[in-house]
Design a protein around this motif. Structure first.
Motif, PDB file in Angstrom:
ATOM      1  N   SER A 185      44.534  46.797  33.109  1.00  9.74           N
ATOM      2  CA  SER A 185      44.485  45.362  32.864  1.00  9.74           C
ATOM      3  C   SER A 185      44.303  45.082  31.374  1.00  9.74           C
ATOM      4  N   ARG A 196      58.366  33.671  33.182  1.00 13.08           N
ATOM      5  CA  ARG A 196      57.367  33.876  34.232  1.00 13.08           C
ATOM      6  C   ARG A 196      56.265  34.793  33.697  1.00 13.08           C
ATOM      7  N   ARG A 206      53.418  37.353  33.556  1.00 10.85           N
ATOM      8  CA  ARG A 206      52.943  38.505  34.329  1.00 10.85           C
ATOM      9  C   ARG A 206      51.422  38.581  34.199  1.00 10.85           C
ATOM     10  N   GLY A 207      50.721  38.545  35.323  1.00  9.99           N
ATOM     11  CA  GLY A 207      49.270  38.452  35.300  1.00  9.99           C
ATOM     12  C   GLY A 207      48.572  39.587  34.590  1.00  9.99           C
ATOM     13  N   THR A 250      49.381  41.375  32.039  1.00 13.02           N
ATOM     14  CA  THR A 250      49.446  41.367  30.581  1.00 13.02           C
ATOM     15  C   THR A 250      49.385  39.968  29.982  1.00 13.02           C
ATOM     16  N   SER A 251      49.432  38.937  30.808  1.00 13.40           N
ATOM     17  CA  SER A 251      49.458  37.549  30.338  1.00 13.40           C
ATOM     18  C   SER A 251      50.621  37.288  29.390  1.00 13.40           C
ATOM     19  N   THR A 278      57.899  37.090  31.037  1.00 12.44           N
ATOM     20  CA  THR A 278      58.972  38.049  31.273  1.00 12.44           C
ATOM     21  C   THR A 278      60.098  37.351  32.028  1.00 12.44           C
ATOM     22  N   GLY A 279      61.192  38.056  32.237  1.00 10.85           N
ATOM     23  CA  GLY A 279      62.284  37.517  33.020  1.00 10.85           C
ATOM     24  C   GLY A 279      63.459  37.062  32.174  1.00 10.85           C
ATOM     25  N   ASP A 335      56.372  49.119  32.976  1.00  6.95           N
ATOM     26  CA  ASP A 335      57.002  48.086  33.780  1.00  6.95           C
ATOM     27  C   ASP A 335      58.384  47.719  33.249  1.00  6.95           C
ATOM     28  N   LEU A 387      60.163  44.938  33.669  1.00  5.30           N
ATOM     29  CA  LEU A 387      60.250  43.583  33.132  1.00  5.30           C
ATOM     30  C   LEU A 387      59.708  43.514  31.712  1.00  5.30           C
ATOM     31  N   GLU A 388      58.564  44.163  31.492  1.00  6.35           N
ATOM     32  CA  GLU A 388      57.999  44.223  30.134  1.00  6.35           C
ATOM     33  C   GLU A 388      58.933  44.988  29.206  1.00  6.35           C
TER      34      GLU A 388
END
Length: 259
Positions: free
Chosen positions: A68, A150, A152-153, A155-156, A159-160, A192, A194-195
């Motif tokens: 996290s 959007r 991403r929880g 990493t705050s 993404t997308g 990830d 998306l990242e």
């Protein structure tokens, strides 16, 4: 030496170093490599480690493992602070557009920008980011362009496809990026996809790319490669890379700056 004793010593070495090698363990214990592999297989079944090519890593150190934001903030903080401070010296003079990737080291860098340079260069520096923690540090004192998407929880960070489209329309002067791993052959990676896509877009759009990576990332790989060594211009880190990585960085014409 009994197998149980070897297993204890292997576990201790993993805890201290994060990885073990078959060849090194064979020499250390005076046993065949096949015996070492059997030991590692037994420890893997117990959940102690994960076997990789040439050895093993701790079970939690897998290609998709990701901590996290809160947990990462406290790790290697002193080294990251030194890296962020050194990276300030790489900022061009005059009007400059800066992309800041999501990450704890880039977040420290953003804090230094806001605290130390805002009064001097607020009018000439534009910070572009998709990371909410960085945006919150920058917005009160400096010019900010926030890239949406959007969030991403873990990493705050946004993404997308919407994020990628916005980055594709930019040509910033310099980008400061982070990575979970930097390997001589695999390049820059993150767990990830998306990242990774956002990081690839940042690297691809910037005129100059600076990687901020503490020494725990050197020689490591995560699941998804987002750039090759040739895609970056400068590495800022807190310890000299090992011989293999140093040679690969030199061959790729990457400047190494030690903090």
């Amino acid at each position: 030496m009994f197998a149980e004793e070897r297993h204890r010593l292997i576990t201790e070495q993993l805890a201290a170093q994060g990885k073990v090698g078959v060849a090194d363990l064979s020499e250390r214990f005076g046993i065949t490599r096949e015996t070492v592999r059997r030991d590692l297989a037994q420890l893997e079944q117990q959940g102690v480690l994960r076997r990789v090519h040439g050895g093993a890593v701790v079970a939690s150190k897998t290609s998709t493992a990701e901590q996290s934001h809160t947990a990462r903030t406290t790790q290697n903080h002193e080294a990251k602070q030194r890296i962020a401070t050194k990276a300030l010296e790489l900022l061009p003079q005059g009007a400059t557009s800066i992309v800041l990737d999501a990450g704890t080291t880039t977040e420290l860098f953003a804090g230094l920008l806001a605290d130390e340079l805002a009064s001097q260069r607020a009018a000439e520096l534009l910070v572009i980011t998709h990371a909410l923690p960085i945006a919150l540090r920058i917005s009160p004192t400096m010019q900010l362009e926030l890239i949406g998407g959007r969030v991403r929880g873990l990493t705050s960070a946004a993404t997308g496809n919407h994020t990628l489209v916005q980055l594709d329309g930019l040509r910033p002067d310099i980008a400061f990026v982070g990575a979970n791993g930097l390997d001589a052959t695999f390049g820059l990676s993150t767990p990830d996809s998306l990242e990774a896509a956002v990081k690839t877009a940042i690297v691809g759009c910037a005129r100059r790319v600076v990687l901020l990576a503490d020494s725990s990332k050197l020689g490591e790989t995560a699941l998804v490669r987002f750039a090759t060594l040739a895609d970056i211009d400068t590495l800022v880190t807190d310890a000299a890379p090992d011989a293999d990585l140093a040679a690969a960085l030199e061959a790729a014409d990457v400047e190494v700056v030690l903090a």
